[in-house]
Design an enzyme around this catalytic site. Structure first.
Site, short mmCIF file in Angstrom:
data_model
loop_
_atom_site.label_atom_id
_atom_site.label_comp_id
_atom_site.label_asym_id
_atom_site.label_seq_id
_atom_site.Cartn_x
_atom_site.Cartn_y
_atom_site.Cartn_z
N ILE A 77 65.98 -28.64 38.64
CA ILE A 77 67.07 -28.28 39.56
C ILE A 77 66.88 -26.86 40.06
CG2 ILE A 77 69.56 -28.07 39.87
CD1 ILE A 77 69.92 -29.58 37.25
N SER A 78 66.41 -26.00 39.17
CA SER A 78 66.33 -24.58 39.54
C SER A 78 65.27 -23.87 38.72
CB SER A 78 67.71 -23.95 39.30
OG SER A 78 67.60 -22.62 38.85
N THR A 79 64.54 -22.99 39.36
CA THR A 79 63.57 -22.17 38.65
C THR A 79 63.95 -20.72 38.90
OG1 THR A 79 62.07 -23.64 39.81
CG2 THR A 79 61.12 -22.25 38.10
N GLY A 80 64.43 -20.09 37.89
CA GLY A 80 64.81 -18.69 38.03
C GLY A 80 63.80 -17.81 37.33
N LYS A 81 64.10 -16.52 37.32
CA LYS A 81 63.20 -15.60 36.66
C LYS A 81 63.26 -15.78 35.15
CE LYS A 81 63.80 -11.31 37.67
NZ LYS A 81 64.06 -10.06 38.35
N GLU A 82 64.45 -16.10 34.67
CA GLU A 82 64.63 -16.15 33.23
C GLU A 82 64.81 -17.54 32.67
OE1 GLU A 82 67.82 -13.62 33.65
OE2 GLU A 82 66.60 -11.82 33.67
N VAL A 88 64.55 -22.10 33.53
CA VAL A 88 64.29 -23.26 34.37
C VAL A 88 65.33 -24.31 33.96
CG1 VAL A 88 62.58 -24.96 35.09
CG2 VAL A 88 61.84 -22.74 34.25
N VAL A 89 65.94 -24.94 34.97
CA VAL A 89 66.96 -25.93 34.65
C VAL A 89 66.51 -27.31 35.13
CG1 VAL A 89 69.39 -26.59 34.94
CG2 VAL A 89 68.76 -24.17 34.84
N ASP A 93 78.02 -11.57 34.72
CA ASP A 93 77.17 -11.91 35.87
C ASP A 93 77.96 -12.84 36.79
OD1 ASP A 93 75.00 -11.94 37.56
OD2 ASP A 93 73.85 -13.40 36.41
P1 ADP Z 1 69.85 -18.49 35.89
O1 ADP Z 1 70.69 -18.06 37.06
O2 ADP Z 1 69.85 -17.50 34.78
O3 ADP Z 1 68.48 -18.93 36.28
P2 ADP Z 1 71.81 -20.61 35.61
O4 ADP Z 1 72.49 -21.01 34.35
O5 ADP Z 1 72.65 -19.91 36.62
O6 ADP Z 1 70.51 -19.79 35.24
O7 ADP Z 1 71.21 -21.93 36.24
C1 ADP Z 1 70.47 -21.90 37.44
C2 ADP Z 1 70.97 -22.96 38.40
O8 ADP Z 1 70.86 -24.25 37.81
C3 ADP Z 1 72.42 -22.80 38.76
O9 ADP Z 1 72.60 -21.97 39.84
C4 ADP Z 1 72.86 -24.21 39.05
O10 ADP Z 1 72.56 -24.54 40.38
C5 ADP Z 1 71.97 -25.02 38.14
N1 ADP Z 1 72.69 -25.39 36.90
C6 ADP Z 1 72.69 -24.70 35.73
N2 ADP Z 1 73.44 -25.33 34.81
C7 ADP Z 1 73.93 -26.43 35.41
C8 ADP Z 1 74.79 -27.50 34.99
N3 ADP Z 1 75.30 -27.56 33.75
N4 ADP Z 1 75.07 -28.48 35.86
C9 ADP Z 1 74.58 -28.43 37.12
N5 ADP Z 1 73.78 -27.47 37.56
C10 ADP Z 1 73.45 -26.47 36.74
MN MN Z 2 72.65 -18.09 37.60
#
Ligand code: ADP
Ligand code: MN
Length: 493
Positions: free
Chosen positions: A237-242, A244-245, A382
């Site tokens: 769903i997402s790849t951040g710096k810290e 990956v989701v 944050d």
């Molecule tokens: P980071 O910002 O530190 O990379 P996040 O916890 O904000 O980590 O997660 C990154 C992104 O993943 C979020 O902006 C959101 O879009 C998605 N995400 C994270 N947790 C969930 C969740 N429980 N359900 C749906 N989407 C999520």
């Molecule tokens: Mn975030």
């Protein structure tokens, strides 16, 4: 010719064919199909399929295949168990010969990080004293976890948790029972081996760090699927710096855990340098003071995951809309998915709300910030439209690994920053009644800072932090500056 004419046997295939790997594979496949006529349907996650598979790690491939095999083996075992027992009233259990065990059955601390969310080791007030259930059965049939046989078997099974390159023989398959003493000695040895090989492989790991997750993490994820806890992991769903989701479909519930139909898996990245800039959150957090200095970076990353878990649990208990924790494994946190059918709920920054919804979202956010502060004893640290999701007609808070208690040496500064983000977002969004950042800060904290400009306000905040820090220094860190009923911190001396 006296021996008669030889039958000219026409060679069916050439030497090249005989040596062909292709043919060898086909033959093997034929043989396997004959041996296992019933194909066990295996849900394939992205971690074992076609292009996705990471062939750079033979070890991981082997482990995955082994797990696959174990699962099929168990399925076969179940069939045989059924065949032998038939309709008989007395049945023989093959349980001990199974290879795959439910993920949760092992309480080894190394594998399971504080699954028991009733106990938050960072909580400022007294931890609850509910003992963990350490026995099974009733009355005279009671079996405690200290039972020699149970314990021995468990120890043997735990050997699986040692580093994969550590040879433990096939004791696991032999119903071997290891005494605690032997197990502990082995464990110690396994750890020093692991450290040794980690040093050797350091170079190699660095090169794979670019990828979404490293082989060890993939294995961890794969185990979750293989154990049935998760149905499939569908994608990222997402790849951040810290972090990956990933999104996943939940699997089977266990006796003590219901798995949500859709899950989000947050993998905290083990690329160490990314976390350096986060030091300020954790280093000064008194909840971590004792632990911080002694830990290696890998453990510190696990601590972020742990923190997120505990913070989410606090929020859940206060009724704040947020993901529900499913399980924590090392640096991998599984929680409920906010969204539907693999589509994550949009961030507040990406969604266009009607002015009515915008106002509703504002009041809800104000409420949540107050609850977070007063009931959870937390500052998000944050908070912005990037970490608020819009789902089901309300705002959900996510991303709380960096959240701190208000008495953190910079807690109030973090709160002020949160307030600035929130106030600006809703004011720009056209919510006329939105408080400005200073009003919001006072409304959330219950403090009454009167400065009428940003600079003075900030100064007063820092003065308060300093005062509180001195207080903590003078009275020892164990002193709780909070009363347990969730009142704001005591800053007056
Ligand atoms: P980071 O910002 O530190 O990379 P996040 O916890 O904000 O980590 O997660 C990154 C992104 O993943 C979020 O902006 C959101 O879009 C998605 N995400 C994270 N947790 C969930 C969740 N429980 N359900 C749906 N989407 C999520
Ligand atoms: Mn975030």
């Amino acid at each position: 010719c006296p021996w008669g004419a030889p039958n000219t046997t026409s060679m069916s295939c050439s030497l090249a064919d005989v040596m062909s790997e292709q043919l060898a594979k086909e033959l093997q496949l034929e043989e396997e199909n004959a041996a296992f006529p019933e194909v066990v349907a295996v849900a394939e996650g992205p971690f074992i399929t076609g292009e996705n598979i990471d062939t750079s790690s033979d070890l991981m491939l082997a482990q995955m295949l082994q797990m696959e095999f174990d699962r099929e083996y168990d399925a076969q075992l179940r069939r045989e168990e059924k065949k032998i027992n038939g309709d008989s009233k007395v049945s023989i259990s093959f349980e001990n010969y199974r290879k795959v065990h439910p993920y949760d059955s092992d309480s080894s601390e190394d594998e399971v990080d504080w699954q028991d969310t009733r106990h938050d080791p960072y909580r400022a007030d007294k931890p609850t004293t509910t003992p963990r259930r350490g026995f099974i059965g009733k009355g005279k049939d009671i079996t405690t976890k200290h039972d020699e046989v149970v314990c021995g078997r468990k120890n043997t099974a735990r050997m699986e948790n040692f580093a994969p390159e550590f040879q433990v023989g096939d004791g696991i398959g032999m119903d071997l029972k290891l005494s605690n003493q032997v197990f502990n000695a082995l464990k110690q040895h396994a750890y020093s081996e692991e450290r040794r090989s980690a040093r050797l492989h350091e170079k190699k790991e660095h090169s794979t760090a670019e990828k979404a997750v490293d082989p060890k993490t993939r294995l961890l994820l794969y185990k979750m699927v293989n154990s049935g806890m998760l149905e499939t992991i569908t994608g990222c769903i997402s790849t951040g710096k810290e972090s990956v989701v990933f999104h996943a479909y939940g699997g089977n519930a266990t006796e003590d855990k219901v798995i949500p139909p859709e899950c989000a898996i947050k993998v905290f990245k083990t690329t160490l340098n990314e976390f350096k800039n986060r030091d300020k959150y954790i280093k000064d957090d008194y909840r971590f003071k004792d632990r911080f200095s002694k830990l290696n970076p890998r453990k510190i990353i696990r601590m972020w995951a742990e923190k997120e878990m505990h913070n989410l649990t606090r929020m859940q208990n206060a009724g704040i809309p947020c993901p529900q924790v499913v399980i924590l494994k090392k640096h991998v946190l599984v929680m409920s998915f906010i969204g539907k059918d693999q589509i994550p709920a949009p961030k507040l920054k990406d969604v266009t709300l009607s002015s009515e919804d915008m106002t509703k979202a504002y009041y809800q956010t104000l409420n949540m910030m107050q609850q977070l502060y007063k009931e959870c004893n937390l500052v998000h640290a944050d908070l912005s439209e990037y970490n608020m999701l819009w789902h089901d007609g309300k705002v959900w808070l996510i991303d709380v690994s960096q959240s701190v208690e208000p008495t953190h040496p910079h807690g109030l500064e973090f709160l002020f920053r949160d307030c600035r983000n929130v106030a600006q977002f809703f004011q720009k969004g056209g919510v006329a009644e939105a408080l400005n950042e200073r009003e919001l800060f006072n409304a959330v904290s219950g403090l009454n800072i009167t400065a009428d400009n940003e600079v003075d306000f900030q100064e007063e905040i820092e003065a308060l932090e300093k005062m509180n820090e001195d207080h903590v220094q003078n009275h020892g860190k164990k002193l709780s500056t909070f009363s347990s009923d969730g009142d704001p911190p005591i800053y007056d001396e």
